[in-house]
Design a protein around this motif. Structure first.
Motif, PDB file in Angstrom:
ATOM      1  N   LEU A  58       0.844  -1.197   0.000  1.00  0.00           N
ATOM      2  CA  LEU A  58       0.000   0.000   0.000  1.00  0.00           C
ATOM      3  C   LEU A  58       0.877   1.245   0.000  1.00  0.00           C
ATOM      4  CD1 LEU A  58      -2.893   1.216   0.361  1.00  0.00           C
ATOM      5  CD2 LEU A  58      -2.346   1.351   2.781  1.00  0.00           C
ATOM      6  N   PHE A  59       0.642   2.133  -0.956  1.00  0.00           N
ATOM      7  CA  PHE A  59       1.324   3.419  -1.012  1.00  0.00           C
ATOM      8  C   PHE A  59       0.328   4.474  -0.562  1.00  0.00           C
ATOM      9  CE2 PHE A  59       2.795   7.313  -3.029  1.00  0.00           C
ATOM     10  CZ  PHE A  59       4.161   7.256  -2.771  1.00  0.00           C
ATOM     11  N   LYS A  60       0.678   5.179   0.529  1.00  0.00           N
ATOM     12  CA  LYS A  60      -0.256   6.133   1.114  1.00  0.00           C
ATOM     13  C   LYS A  60       0.139   7.569   0.778  1.00  0.00           C
ATOM     14  CE  LYS A  60       0.444   4.084   5.035  1.00  0.00           C
ATOM     15  NZ  LYS A  60       0.427   3.674   6.440  1.00  0.00           N
ATOM     16  N   TYR A  61      -0.818   8.472   0.956  1.00  0.00           N
ATOM     17  CA  TYR A  61      -0.610   9.874   0.590  1.00  0.00           C
ATOM     18  C   TYR A  61       0.655  10.444   1.238  1.00  0.00           C
ATOM     19  CZ  TYR A  61      -1.462  14.857   0.157  1.00  0.00           C
ATOM     20  OH  TYR A  61      -1.323  16.195  -0.118  1.00  0.00           O
ATOM     21  N   TYR A  62       0.860  10.119   2.522  1.00  0.00           N
ATOM     22  CA  TYR A  62       2.011  10.716   3.207  1.00  0.00           C
ATOM     23  C   TYR A  62       3.320   9.995   2.893  1.00  0.00           C
ATOM     24  CZ  TYR A  62       0.573   7.153   6.647  1.00  0.00           C
ATOM     25  OH  TYR A  62       0.187   5.992   7.257  1.00  0.00           O
ATOM     26  N   ASP A  63       3.274   8.952   2.035  1.00  0.00           N
ATOM     27  CA  ASP A  63       4.499   8.304   1.583  1.00  0.00           C
ATOM     28  C   ASP A  63       5.136   9.059   0.416  1.00  0.00           C
ATOM     29  OD1 ASP A  63       4.485   6.194   3.377  1.00  0.00           O
ATOM     30  OD2 ASP A  63       3.165   4.979   2.122  1.00  0.00           O
ATOM     31  N   LEU A  64       4.489  10.132  -0.025  1.00  0.00           N
ATOM     32  CA  LEU A  64       5.034  10.893  -1.146  1.00  0.00           C
ATOM     33  C   LEU A  64       6.473  11.322  -0.881  1.00  0.00           C
ATOM     34  CD1 LEU A  64       2.031  13.156  -2.139  1.00  0.00           C
ATOM     35  CD2 LEU A  64       3.156  11.480  -3.610  1.00  0.00           C
ATOM     36  N   SER A  65       6.793  11.565   0.383  1.00  0.00           N
ATOM     37  CA  SER A  65       8.138  12.033   0.720  1.00  0.00           C
ATOM     38  C   SER A  65       9.202  10.981   0.440  1.00  0.00           C
ATOM     39  CB  SER A  65       8.208  12.440   2.196  1.00  0.00           C
ATOM     40  OG  SER A  65       7.876  11.345   3.022  1.00  0.00           O
ATOM     41  N   CYS A  66       8.806   9.698   0.331  1.00  0.00           N
ATOM     42  CA  CYS A  66       9.801   8.654   0.061  1.00  0.00           C
ATOM     43  C   CYS A  66      10.030   8.478  -1.431  1.00  0.00           C
ATOM     44  CB  CYS A  66       9.406   7.319   0.701  1.00  0.00           C
ATOM     45  SG  CYS A  66       8.166   6.404  -0.229  1.00  0.00           S
ATOM     46  N   ALA A  67       9.247   9.193  -2.258  1.00  0.00           N
ATOM     47  CA  ALA A  67       9.471   9.132  -3.697  1.00  0.00           C
ATOM     48  C   ALA A  67      10.768   9.873  -4.010  1.00  0.00           C
ATOM     49  CB  ALA A  67       8.304   9.763  -4.443  1.00  0.00           C
ATOM     50  N   ASP A  68      11.555   9.323  -4.901  1.00  0.00           N
ATOM     51  CA  ASP A  68      12.856   9.880  -5.232  1.00  0.00           C
ATOM     52  C   ASP A  68      12.743  10.708  -6.507  1.00  0.00           C
ATOM     53  OD1 ASP A  68      15.501  10.433  -5.510  1.00  0.00           O
ATOM     54  OD2 ASP A  68      16.197   8.357  -5.394  1.00  0.00           O
ATOM     55  N   ASN A  69      12.726  12.056  -6.336  1.00  0.00           N
ATOM     56  CA  ASN A  69      12.591  12.960  -7.469  1.00  0.00           C
ATOM     57  C   ASN A  69      11.365  12.614  -8.315  1.00  0.00           C
ATOM     58  OD1 ASN A  69      13.507  15.190  -8.975  1.00  0.00           O
ATOM     59  ND2 ASN A  69      14.394  13.837 -10.509  1.00  0.00           N
ATOM     60  N   GLY A  70      10.253  12.295  -7.625  1.00  0.00           N
ATOM     61  CA  GLY A  70       9.008  12.037  -8.322  1.00  0.00           C
ATOM     62  C   GLY A  70       8.863  10.633  -8.857  1.00  0.00           C
ATOM     63  N   ARG A  71       9.730   9.716  -8.415  1.00  0.00           N
ATOM     64  CA  ARG A  71       9.636   8.349  -8.893  1.00  0.00           C
ATOM     65  C   ARG A  71       9.707   7.377  -7.721  1.00  0.00           C
ATOM     66  NH1 ARG A  71      11.744  11.261 -12.969  1.00  0.00           N
ATOM     67  NH2 ARG A  71      11.374  10.611 -15.111  1.00  0.00           N
ATOM     68  N   ILE A  72       8.963   6.279  -7.831  1.00  0.00           N
ATOM     69  CA  ILE A  72       9.027   5.219  -6.823  1.00  0.00           C
ATOM     70  C   ILE A  72       9.806   4.065  -7.443  1.00  0.00           C
ATOM     71  CG2 ILE A  72       7.690   3.857  -5.181  1.00  0.00           C
ATOM     72  CD1 ILE A  72       5.216   5.404  -6.118  1.00  0.00           C
ATOM     73  N   TYR A  73      10.951   3.734  -6.864  1.00  0.00           N
ATOM     74  CA  TYR A  73      11.808   2.716  -7.447  1.00  0.00           C
ATOM     75  C   TYR A  73      11.619   1.335  -6.832  1.00  0.00           C
ATOM     76  CZ  TYR A  73      14.287   6.397  -9.927  1.00  0.00           C
ATOM     77  OH  TYR A  73      14.598   7.434 -10.768  1.00  0.00           O
ATOM     78  N   TRP A 193      16.485  15.992 -17.851  1.00  0.00           N
ATOM     79  CA  TRP A 193      16.695  17.043 -16.847  1.00  0.00           C
ATOM     80  C   TRP A 193      16.342  16.512 -15.458  1.00  0.00           C
ATOM     81  CZ3 TRP A 193      18.776  21.906 -17.295  1.00  0.00           C
ATOM     82  CH2 TRP A 193      19.103  22.306 -18.588  1.00  0.00           C
ATOM     83  N   ASP A 194      15.306  15.697 -15.382  1.00  0.00           N
ATOM     84  CA  ASP A 194      14.951  15.092 -14.090  1.00  0.00           C
ATOM     85  C   ASP A 194      16.103  14.263 -13.546  1.00  0.00           C
ATOM     86  OD1 ASP A 194      12.442  16.161 -13.811  1.00  0.00           O
ATOM     87  OD2 ASP A 194      11.394  14.451 -14.691  1.00  0.00           O
ATOM     88  N   ARG A 195      16.742  13.505 -14.423  1.00  0.00           N
ATOM     89  CA  ARG A 195      17.865  12.667 -13.973  1.00  0.00           C
ATOM     90  C   ARG A 195      19.038  13.521 -13.502  1.00  0.00           C
ATOM     91  NH1 ARG A 195      15.794   9.394 -18.154  1.00  0.00           N
ATOM     92  NH2 ARG A 195      17.118  10.344 -19.755  1.00  0.00           N
ATOM     93  N   ALA A 196      19.277  14.641 -14.187  1.00  0.00           N
ATOM     94  CA  ALA A 196      20.349  15.552 -13.758  1.00  0.00           C
ATOM     95  C   ALA A 196      20.027  16.132 -12.383  1.00  0.00           C
ATOM     96  CB  ALA A 196      20.533  16.661 -14.784  1.00  0.00           C
ATOM     97  N   ILE A 197      18.763  16.506 -12.177  1.00  0.00           N
ATOM     98  CA  ILE A 197      18.322  17.028 -10.879  1.00  0.00           C
ATOM     99  C   ILE A 197      18.470  15.954  -9.807  1.00  0.00           C
ATOM    100  CG2 ILE A 197      16.262  17.752  -9.584  1.00  0.00           C
ATOM    101  CD1 ILE A 197      15.383  19.212 -12.197  1.00  0.00           C
ATOM    102  N   GLU A 198      18.085  14.743 -10.146  1.00  0.00           N
ATOM    103  CA  GLU A 198      18.165  13.627  -9.198  1.00  0.00           C
ATOM    104  C   GLU A 198      19.609  13.357  -8.781  1.00  0.00           C
ATOM    105  OE1 GLU A 198      17.421   8.827  -9.508  1.00  0.00           O
ATOM    106  OE2 GLU A 198      16.156  10.161 -10.693  1.00  0.00           O
ATOM    107  N   LEU A 199      20.529  13.365  -9.749  1.00  0.00           N
ATOM    108  CA  LEU A 199      21.953  13.136  -9.440  1.00  0.00           C
ATOM    109  C   LEU A 199      22.493  14.236  -8.528  1.00  0.00           C
ATOM    110  CD1 LEU A 199      23.287  11.974 -12.935  1.00  0.00           C
ATOM    111  CD2 LEU A 199      23.125  10.587 -10.855  1.00  0.00           C
TER     112      LEU A 199
END
Length: 428
Positions: A58-73, A193-199
């Motif tokens: 289950l992915f909950k609303y407050y788990d958004l903070s664990c997303a890495d640059n907008g992605r769940i790996y 650009w997202d990947r550059a930001i993530e790095l």
């Protein structure tokens, strides 16, 4: 920027339509582009599920903070499905987009990037599955556009938890190039650009972790700098200076320009170890009833919401006239390096002591009479200065990386505005 692109932008700003473009429901777009509703380009999952297996997550609303640059790996941080509430579950899988429908203006949108079937999003999300395989990154990037933000803001309902409903999501509109390779290339460019930001974000975290390790070793004497052998002293704060209290400065008295001031909340939300720049200002009249701070002063937050926050401190290291508001405890030390103290008084040794002193429940307080009894480890002044110099340099490296990160984000935002509206076309 090319001259023709600048001219195109200027015409659109004036309300004109450049040659080769047309007006649409989402603004000026290339003449061959169309406007599409999300319901036409995505399958939108909002079904409630009754059954599950123990292998679901289950992915909950407050788990958004664990997303890495907008992605769940990976799903390893999710709670198991059997622990989740039984109502309104939504299945998602790799390359599905989770779009927050609660407070969507915070841009809580994430892309699932891991291979795992039957993961589940709680209420507060719409699950978007692109109908065309190569559209996923194009659709995802559009969620962060000014166009979508304006539409969402016009649809929000509620005050405590403003939200949009599933019908609203279905009827969101985006500019849509009919040629799939153009959509794919736009998505690829912006994802680069997202990947550059993530790095860059990962590098910043690494530098912060290195700094934490450096602080632990240097501020405890575990590692000594070359040329220093003198014994460190454990001294009470009450013996190295005098304590004062900040005064007044209500929220209504803070202005955009004037005399610099600091309010207690800013100590743990804005500053780190020492004050680099001020965010708040007061008038001369307000300063007459406030407490002035001087170069070398240490400012403690007298209140906080948790015991971890309580007593966080910053050093004031400039000569400019400035003032401290209420709920700030001021230490004016003698014969010590204030930058060193700024780091040491936020170090692990001092934090452990502060936790024992916090008084209160919903709001925790700490007082000067208690702070006076806390101890700090002090080497000789020359070693303090050298340690402070090393840690300050580490902070400067982090600041530089954060400036580079902000520049990348601004560049991507500008690029989005150009590519997602067709002002700049990609070759295909």
């Amino acid at each position: 920027m090319r001259r023709d692109i600048k001219e195109r932008i200027e015409k659109i700003k004036k309300g004109e339509v450049p040659e080769g473009y047309k007006n649409s429901r989402v603004g000026v777009i290339p003449i061959e582009w169309v406007t599409e509703f999300f319901k036409d380009i995505c399958k939108i999952n909002s079904k409630s599920l009754k059954n599950s297996t123990d292998d679901d997550y289950l992915f909950k609303y407050y788990d958004l903070s664990c997303a890495d640059n907008g992605r769940i790996y990976h799903p390893c941080d999710f709670v198991s499905f059997k622990e989740a509430p039984s109502r309104a579950r939504r299945i998602f899988k790799k390359n599905d987009i989770l779009m927050s429908t609660v407070r969507p203006y915070l841009k809580g949108f994430v892309l699932a990037n891991f291979y795992c079937e039957d993961c589940v999003a709680s209420t507060g999300f719409a699950i978007l599955e692109s109908k065309k395989k190569n559209d996923v990154y194009f659709t995802y990037q559009n969620l962060f556009s000014d166009n979508i933000e304006k539409q969402i803001n016009s649809l929000l309902v509620g005050s405590n938890y403003p939200a949009i409903n599933s019908t609203d999501v279905e009827n969101l509109k985006i500019p849509y190039p009919p040629v799939s390779i153009e959509r794919e290339k736009i998505g690829e460019i912006l994802s680069t650009w997202d990947r550059a930001i993530e790095l860059k974000e990962h590098l910043i975290e690494q530098k912060k972790e290195q700094k934490r390790g450096l602080m632990k070793k240097l501020l405890t004497g575990e590692v000594r700098l070359p040329g220093f052998k003198g014994k460190w002293k454990k001294v009470r704060l009450g013996t190295i200076g005098s304590f004062l209290k900040g005064k007044g400065i209500s929220k209504s008295e803070v202005i955009d320009k004037g005399i610099p001031c600091i309010r207690y909340g800013e100590i743990y939300t804005t500053h780190d170890n020492f004050i680099k720049e001020f965010k708040s200002y007061i008038s001369r009249n307000v300063s007459l009833t406030s407490e002035r701070i001087y170069k070398g002063d240490i400012l403690f937050a007298g209140s906080g919401e948790t015991q971890e926050e309580i007593g966080k401190s910053v050093a004031y290291i400039n000569d400019d006239e400035a003032y401290a508001g209420g709920d700030i405890v001021i230490l004016r030390p003698q014969e010590t390096n204030s930058i060193y103290l700024g780091y040491a008084l936020n170090g692990e040794h001092f934090i452990i002591q502060k936790r024992k002193l916090g008084q209160g429940h919903s709001v925790v307080h700490i007082y000067s009479k208690d702070l006076k009894e806390l101890s700090v480890l002090l080497p000789e002044l020359a070693e303090q200065e050298k340690i402070a110099e090393i840690l300050k340099k580490s902070d400067q490296e982090i600041d530089l990386l954060q400036q580079e990160l902000q520049a990348l984000k601004l560049q991507k935002k500008g690029l989005m505005q150009l590519l997602l509206t067709g002002i700049v076309r990609v070759q295909h």
